[in-house]
Design an enzyme around this catalytic site. Structure first.
Site, PDB file in Angstrom:
ATOM      1  N   LYS A  19      20.295  -6.061 -66.626  1.00  0.00           N
ATOM      2  CA  LYS A  19      20.926  -5.320 -67.814  1.00  0.00           C
ATOM      3  C   LYS A  19      20.709  -6.112 -69.122  1.00  0.00           C
ATOM      4  O   LYS A  19      20.398  -7.594 -68.878  1.00  0.00           O
ATOM      5  CB  LYS A  19      22.168  -4.996 -67.510  1.00  0.00           C
ATOM      6  CG  LYS A  19      23.079  -6.054 -67.250  1.00  0.00           C
ATOM      7  CD  LYS A  19      24.630  -5.508 -66.931  1.00  0.00           C
ATOM      8  CE  LYS A  19      25.501  -6.634 -66.562  1.00  0.00           C
ATOM      9  NZ  LYS A  19      26.676  -6.329 -66.055  1.00  0.00           N
ATOM     10  N   ARG A  43      37.981  -0.443 -66.319  1.00  0.00           N
ATOM     11  CA  ARG A  43      36.696  -0.339 -67.294  1.00  0.00           C
ATOM     12  C   ARG A  43      36.152   0.866 -66.683  1.00  0.00           C
ATOM     13  O   ARG A  43      35.764   1.887 -67.777  1.00  0.00           O
ATOM     14  CB  ARG A  43      35.960  -1.333 -67.113  1.00  0.00           C
ATOM     15  CG  ARG A  43      34.587  -1.400 -68.170  1.00  0.00           C
ATOM     16  CD  ARG A  43      33.863  -2.575 -67.920  1.00  0.00           C
ATOM     17  NE  ARG A  43      33.085  -3.033 -66.791  1.00  0.00           N
ATOM     18  CZ  ARG A  43      32.121  -3.914 -66.745  1.00  0.00           C
ATOM     19  NH1 ARG A  43      31.930  -4.553 -67.574  1.00  0.00           N
ATOM     20  NH2 ARG A  43      31.511  -3.944 -65.443  1.00  0.00           N
ATOM     21  N   TYR A 101      25.705 -23.455 -96.755  1.00  0.00           N
ATOM     22  CA  TYR A 101      26.562 -22.512 -97.432  1.00  0.00           C
ATOM     23  C   TYR A 101      27.886 -22.889 -97.278  1.00  0.00           C
ATOM     24  O   TYR A 101      28.301 -23.345 -96.292  1.00  0.00           O
ATOM     25  CB  TYR A 101      26.322 -20.889 -96.472  1.00  0.00           C
ATOM     26  CG  TYR A 101      25.121 -20.433 -96.849  1.00  0.00           C
ATOM     27  CD1 TYR A 101      24.762 -20.174 -98.146  1.00  0.00           C
ATOM     28  CD2 TYR A 101      24.361 -19.984 -95.934  1.00  0.00           C
ATOM     29  CE1 TYR A 101      23.683 -19.381 -98.475  1.00  0.00           C
ATOM     30  CE2 TYR A 101      23.105 -19.394 -96.254  1.00  0.00           C
ATOM     31  CZ  TYR A 101      22.717 -18.940 -97.479  1.00  0.00           C
ATOM     32  OH  TYR A 101      21.704 -18.245 -97.651  1.00  0.00           O
ATOM     33  N   MET A 157      21.023 -17.973 -91.613  1.00  0.00           N
ATOM     34  CA  MET A 157      20.231 -17.303 -91.096  1.00  0.00           C
ATOM     35  C   MET A 157      18.944 -17.586 -90.464  1.00  0.00           C
ATOM     36  O   MET A 157      18.572 -17.169 -89.285  1.00  0.00           O
ATOM     37  CB  MET A 157      19.896 -15.850 -91.942  1.00  0.00           C
ATOM     38  CG  MET A 157      19.507 -14.539 -91.142  1.00  0.00           C
ATOM     39  SD  MET A 157      19.079 -13.165 -92.059  1.00  0.00           S
ATOM     40  CE  MET A 157      20.749 -12.820 -92.871  1.00  0.00           C
TER      41      MET A 157
HETATM   42  C1  LIG Z   1      27.138  -7.173 -65.267  1.00  0.00           C
HETATM   43  C2  LIG Z   1      27.716  -6.813 -63.811  1.00  0.00           C
HETATM   44  C3  LIG Z   1      27.467  -7.353 -62.857  1.00  0.00           C
HETATM   45  C4  LIG Z   1      26.957  -8.965 -62.748  1.00  0.00           C
HETATM   46  O1  LIG Z   1      27.917  -9.782 -63.139  1.00  0.00           O
HETATM   47  P1  LIG Z   1      27.838 -11.542 -63.544  1.00  0.00           P
HETATM   48  O2  LIG Z   1      29.156 -11.855 -64.099  1.00  0.00           O
HETATM   49  O3  LIG Z   1      26.583 -11.555 -64.559  1.00  0.00           O
HETATM   50  O4  LIG Z   1      27.248 -12.003 -62.221  1.00  0.00           O
HETATM   51  C5  LIG Z   1      27.739  -6.918 -61.606  1.00  0.00           C
HETATM   52  N1  LIG Z   1      28.295  -5.663 -61.355  1.00  0.00           N
HETATM   53  C6  LIG Z   1      28.732  -4.931 -62.504  1.00  0.00           C
HETATM   54  C7  LIG Z   1      29.087  -3.794 -62.428  1.00  0.00           C
HETATM   55  C8  LIG Z   1      28.368  -5.555 -63.659  1.00  0.00           C
HETATM   56  O5  LIG Z   1      28.549  -4.660 -64.884  1.00  0.00           O
END
Ligand SMILES: *Cc1c(COP(=O)(O)O)cnc(C)c1O
Length: 402
Positions: free
Chosen positions: A51, A156, A280, A328
């Site tokens: 992801k 979550r 800055y 930037m």
């Molecule tokens: C992102 C995610 C992972 C991976 O977690 P890491 O800490 O990056 O190894 C596994 N399971 C779910 C549901 C996630 O959202």
């Protein structure tokens, strides 16, 4: 020997390496070795989390490097140890994989809206579901395999562990391929993981009679794989590492390798005198005459302002401090201590290795008070990715679903 790979679709026009202002080197072989280590330690096939553009490293090159099958390509040796599936968070990420011809199993771990389910089906992905109506909708669409998300304390996504009985009937009629949960603090080494495992065990026990015996159980993220000294309770069939693949968080326990090297060139040089300020807000003043190098990397590239007056870079084999506010497009380094001086065109390394010196993703994140996740994922696409593979033989470890 480093072999540059064919670039994936460039967002920004690519230029010759010599003229690049800043770039991110991604060592695909290191990512593959990290996957093998995670798989060996877990003793389970992986759902490799790719992801957020593989945590900023580039999703397509990473899934290729990990041996994902692609349409029209003959299955290579490396496919034997390829992850069982790849994990995404959005339908667009899944679409990117499919449009590139990737035929691997894809698991989407983020809840989807009901109206997204037909697209999910068209993309042939495995959604994470937990509401009766979406499970029935998925089934009515003949969506195929899906995974039941169980919330054991992360609060979550997923069905609460103590409410899974409400899904008993629907799960019996539309059996999931997998059941999973997610740990909130596996990296802290506290008791929370055990408590979450107890919740997960209870949920599986309640649903047990309704689940297919072949159901695939999974829970471990990278930190849990690293922390685990006893087998998963309940026994798992898959593990879902993300950040560990990219060489952060669980690095020491698993001897993971650095996979990214963030570099930028010196584009200007000047002396500033005692009392004069840099950048800055004038948050840094020269205590005496200092040599200041301007590097073509800024927060527009993902070098966050947290690095201002705090971060370091490696230049000519030495560590030099960032002085003043990160802007930037440019950041200034105090290079006064470099015995041999510094020249326009020199390459500064902000993350990764340069000769004997190394700034690991974890160390860099910690030194500026960022999470390594945000540091990696925050690297912007303005920084072109350069992919390297160092070897064909990845020392692959085979793992089959127990
Ligand atoms: C992102 C995610 C992972 C991976 O977690 P890491 O800490 O990056 O190894 C596994 N399971 C779910 C549901 C996630 O959202």
């Amino acid at each position: 020997m480093l072999r540059p790979l064919a670039p994936s679709e460039p967002i920004y026009p690519r230029r010759q390496a010599e003229s690049l202002r800043a770039w991110l080197e991604v060592d695909l072989d290191a990512i593959r070795r990290n996957a093998n280590r995670l798989q060996a330690r877990a003793g389970l096939p992986l759902v490799a989390m790719v992801k957020a553009d593989a945590y900023g490293t580039g999703m397509l090159p990473v899934v290729r490097a990990l041996g994902a099958p692609f349409r029209g390509e003959s299955v290579s040796v490396s496919n034997d140890s390829a992850p069982w599936a790849f994990g995404v968070a959005t339908l667009d990420e899944a679409a990117t994989l499919r449009q590139a011809g990737c035929t691997a199993r894809v698991l989407c771990t983020t809840p989807l809206a009901l109206r997204e389910l037909s697209d999910a089906r068209a993309l042939d992905i495995r959604p994470a579901l937990h509401r009766a109506e979406e499970i029935m909708a998925w089934s009515a669409l003949k969506g195929g395999a899906w995974h039941l998300a169980v919330d054991t304390g992360m609060a979550r996504a997923g069905i609460r562990w103590d409410e899974v009985d409400t899904l008993d009937l629907v799960v019996r009629e539309h059996p999931p391929e997998g059941v999973f949960t997610h740990f909130h603090s596996a990296d802290l080494g506290d008791d929370s993981r055990l408590l979450q495992e107890q919740h997960f065990t209870k949920a599986l026990h309640v649903l047990g009679p309704s689940l297919p015996t072949s159901v695939l159980v999974h829970c471990d993220n990278s930190a849990a794989i690293a922390a685990r000294t006893t087998p998963t309770v309940p026994p798992a069939h898959l593990a879902r590492p993300g950040i560990g693949l990219y060489g952060a968080v669980a690095t020491e326990a698993l001897q993971l390798e650095q996979t990214v090297h963030l570099r930028a060139r010196v584009v200007d040089l000047r002396d500033v005198h005692a009392g004069e300020s840099v950048s800055y807000g004038a948050h840094w003043h020269a205590p005496d005459t200092r040599r200041i190098a301007t590097v073509a990397l800024g927060h527009g590239d993902g070098l966050r302002q947290a690095f201002s007056n705090r971060g370091v870079a490696i230049l000519r084999g030495q560590r030099v401090p960032i002085v003043g506010t990160v802007s930037m497009d440019m950041t200034m380094l105090d290079v006064s201590t470099l015995a041999a001086g510094c020249a326009i065109g020199d390459v500064a390394t902000f993350i990764g290795r340069d000769h004997e010196q190394s700034l690991t993703t974890d160390a860099v994140a910690q030194s500026v008070g960022l999470s390594p996740y945000e540091l990696l994922v925050g690297l912007r696409l303005r920084v072109p990715r350069h992919y390297y593979e160092t070897a064909v033989d990845s020392g692959a470890v085979d793992a089959t679903i127990p």
